[in-house]
Design a protein around this motif. Structure first.
Motif, PDB file in Angstrom:
ATOM      1  N   PRO A 170       0.737  -1.155  -0.022  1.00 58.20           N
ATOM      2  CA  PRO A 170      -0.047   0.011   0.065  1.00 58.20           C
ATOM      3  C   PRO A 170       0.985   1.445   0.142  1.00 58.20           C
ATOM      4  O   PRO A 170       0.630   2.199  -0.734  1.00 58.20           O
ATOM      5  CB  PRO A 170      -0.711  -0.284   1.273  1.00 58.20           C
ATOM      6  N   SER A 223      -4.897   0.039  -4.048  1.00 62.69           N
ATOM      7  CA  SER A 223      -5.749  -0.565  -3.070  1.00 62.69           C
ATOM      8  C   SER A 223      -6.667   0.463  -1.964  1.00 62.69           C
ATOM      9  O   SER A 223      -6.236   1.622  -2.200  1.00 62.69           O
ATOM     10  CB  SER A 223      -4.960  -1.591  -2.199  1.00 62.69           C
ATOM     11  N   TYR A 224      -7.591   0.071  -1.395  1.00 62.01           N
ATOM     12  CA  TYR A 224      -8.043   1.070  -0.418  1.00 62.01           C
ATOM     13  C   TYR A 224      -7.122   1.759   0.557  1.00 62.01           C
ATOM     14  O   TYR A 224      -7.354   2.689   1.173  1.00 62.01           O
ATOM     15  CB  TYR A 224      -9.200   0.097   0.246  1.00 62.01           C
TER      16      TYR A 224
END
Length: 258
Positions: A170, A223-224
């Motif tokens: 991330p 991604s989140y």
């Protein structure tokens, strides 16, 4: 894939809104020693970038006048500015811990270097060229907040990478997004593209030609958790700006008795 491809004629599959591309090959591991002294190792590159920046400013001024008359950048101007931007991005990728390999001292990197950009010369709108300094302001705000936010907590990202020997996915996504947006902003300012910077939170692969080899950032699917980090960068950037502004205001206030 070259940093710059010169072909002033139109191509059927290139739309006017084609955005400059950042390709980063994500390293599985990074050497902790190079992470530890990364900024020290890059000092020679910072000196070179300073000198290149001076030359780029002069070249942009020349290119601005040329673009107003021709509706595009002359080939030598385009090639130099594209090379300068690619060099800047490679040093930036190394300083932001996206790659472990040392950047080459060259405007044109070796084919196997893990960081490359792709810009393609197209026609420029003369009116947009004339008002470029005004038009770039909104993108400059986003780019400035994101970059300052990343560096505000840079020691945290450095410690994470140093301890793990790699950058968590991330964090890699969010850092690459900041670098890519900064690259697209610079490409717009340098008149290497007519496309306004976009795709800060990632994008799908619709703008990527099917025959192109894709890297970790082409397309950049976030991604989140990565998007959450991008929001954090922006918040930190705002907080840093407010703190700096407040500190400057207090330092400018006259003290009693003076």
């Amino acid at each position: 894939m070259a940093d710059a491809q010169w072909s002033p004629g139109p191509r059927a599959w290139i739309a006017d809104e084609w955005l400059p591309v950042l390709d980063v090959v994500e390293p599985p591991r990074q050497r902790r020693l190079t992470v530890l002294v990364r900024l020290l190792l890059l000092i020679p590159h910072f000196v070179v970038l300073f000198l290149l920046h001076i030359a780029a400013v002069v070249t942009v001024v020349v290119g601005w006048f040329a673009a107003l008359f021709l509706g595009r950048l002359p080939e030598p101007v385009f090639r130099f500015l594209a090379g300068y931007l690619g060099y800047q991005v490679r040093v930036g990728a190394s300083s932001m811990l996206l790659v472990d390999r040392y950047p080459p001292f060259a405007l044109d990197p070796p084919p196997d270097y893990p960081v490359r950009i792709e810009v393609r010369p197209t026609g420029l709108n003369r009116l947009a060229v004339f008002f470029r300094l005004i038009l770039m302001i909104p993108a400059a705000v986003v780019q400035g907040l994101a970059m300052s936010g990343w560096w505000a907590a840079g020691i945290v990202w450095w410690l994470i990478t140093l301890i793990l020997g790699r950058m968590p996915r991330p964090l890699f996504e969010a850092t690459a997004a900041v670098l890519r947006y900064g690259m697209r902003f610079s490409a717009y300012v340098l008149m290497l593209t007519p496309a306004y910077p976009k795709g800060f939170f990632g994008e799908d692969d619709l703008s990527v030609p099917r025959q192109q080899t894709r890297s970790a950032t082409r397309p950049l699917l976030i991604s989140y958790a990565g998007k959450g980090l991008l929001v954090l960068f922006l918040v930190l950037g705002v907080a840093t700006s407010i703190t700096t502004s407040t500190t400057t205001t207090w330092s400018d206030e006259p003290t009693d008795g003076m």
